[in-house]
Scaffold this active site. Sequence first.
Site, PDB file in Angstrom:
ATOM      1  CG  HIS A 240      -6.382   5.667   4.813  1.00 64.27           C
ATOM      2  ND1 HIS A 240      -5.569   5.256   3.801  1.00 64.27           N
ATOM      3  CD2 HIS A 240      -5.570   6.230   5.741  1.00 64.27           C
ATOM      4  CE1 HIS A 240      -4.317   5.564   4.096  1.00 64.27           C
ATOM      5  NE2 HIS A 240      -4.288   6.151   5.267  1.00 64.27           N
TER       6      HIS A 240
ATOM      7  CG  ASP B 294      -1.762   1.269   1.333  1.00 60.37           C
ATOM      8  OD1 ASP B 294      -2.288   1.700   0.287  1.00 60.37           O
ATOM      9  OD2 ASP B 294      -1.886   1.853   2.422  1.00 60.37           O
ATOM     10  CB  SER B 295       0.166   4.759  -0.722  1.00 59.97           C
ATOM     11  OG  SER B 295      -1.047   4.781   0.005  1.00 59.97           O
TER      12      SER B 295
ATOM     13  CD  GLU C 111      -2.255   8.238   7.233  1.00 63.56           C
ATOM     14  OE1 GLU C 111      -1.432   9.104   7.525  1.00 63.56           O
ATOM     15  OE2 GLU C 111      -2.146   7.498   6.247  1.00 63.56           O
TER      16      GLU C 111
ATOM     17  CB  CYS D 165      -9.911   5.171  -0.002  1.00 61.78           C
ATOM     18  SG  CYS D 165      -8.407   5.701   0.856  1.00 61.78           S
TER      19      CYS D 165
ATOM     20  CB  CYS E 284      -2.948   1.082  -2.553  1.00 64.70           C
ATOM     21  SG  CYS E 284      -2.985   2.836  -2.935  1.00 64.70           S
TER      22      CYS E 284
HETATM   23  N1  DGL Z   1      -4.257   3.719   0.305  1.00 56.55           N
HETATM   24  C1  DGL Z   1      -4.750   4.731  -0.594  1.00 56.55           C
HETATM   25  C2  DGL Z   1      -5.958   4.197  -1.339  1.00 56.55           C
HETATM   26  O1  DGL Z   1      -6.513   3.154  -0.999  1.00 56.55           O
HETATM   27  C3  DGL Z   1      -5.091   6.015   0.114  1.00 56.55           C
HETATM   28  C4  DGL Z   1      -3.916   6.843   0.563  1.00 56.55           C
HETATM   29  C5  DGL Z   1      -3.140   7.505  -0.563  1.00 56.55           C
HETATM   30  O2  DGL Z   1      -3.600   8.476  -1.154  1.00 56.55           O
HETATM   31  O3  DGL Z   1      -2.041   7.020  -0.831  1.00 56.55           O
HETATM   32  O4  DGL Z   1      -6.373   4.792  -2.300  1.00 56.55           O
END
Ligand code: DGL
Length: 272
Positions: A187, A11-12, A153, A185, A74
């Site tokens: 998150h 993931d990012s 977060e 997303c 992600c």
């Molecule tokens: N994990 C990213 C997503 O699911 C969200 C956070 C980001 O912008 O990197 O899109």
Amino acid sequence: MEKEKPIGVFDSGIGGLTVVKRLMSVLPKESIVYFGDTARVPYGSKSNETVIEYSIQNTKFLLQKGVKAVVVACNTASSIALNELRKNFDVPIIGMIVPGAQMAIDETRNNKIGVIGTRATISNKAYSKAIKEINSEIEVFEKACPLFVPLAEEGWTHHKATYEIAEEYLKELREKSIDTLVLGCTHYPILADVIQDVIGKNVKLIDSGIASSEVVRSELHRIGLETNSAIPGNASFYVSDLPTTFKEVAELFLGKQINEVIKVDVSELPKH
Ligand code: DGL
């Protein structure tokens, strides 16, 4: 043995831990290697070229760790880089978009689906394309909710500010009579209670992490790569930066304690 190799997940940043949580409950015997690109987060506001480049590097890193499959946990990277990854690597690569889209299609009764995600996921129309490819009759209403990422977060899962921001973001979708809403997303499952309250109890929330974990299970079964292990798998966590609050936020996302997190320097990641 190929079957006993771990599943790679990237993931990012930390959002993908909500997907790891689902994977652990669907496939408890599988081991997992997680890479969170915390030094280069967010991907949601980066160009497609950059997201593709980072995604290739992250996949190479996981392959160096000996993984048998890669989960792109992600939505942003899944919507932009999945085809490129599948062209470049020959392990199974599972993304978030098609599994989440399919689950939403299975759930909707009135053929009106809402999708929320980062700016990149929404502007690439990743979910609406995937949904319409499967069923062109369905109406899809999309809305970027970029502030949900920092709120998650921050651990503001039930904060008044989260309610206010959710009210602002979701008011358009509330007018569309959707009966299903994709949390597009990784998150967003952290904010599910607030999102559910604001969008209304009669709207079904779709967690793409659950949908993709089921796809990982069926894909490993199909290709005969499920572990034969009788004991619970283990998980290792790598990140490209270790922010001071990492452990507590990561444990909120994962829903359990993390013993060790290993930092990898971005300059040591395999080159694109
Ligand atoms: N994990 C990213 C997503 O699911 C969200 C956070 C980001 O912008 O990197 O899109």
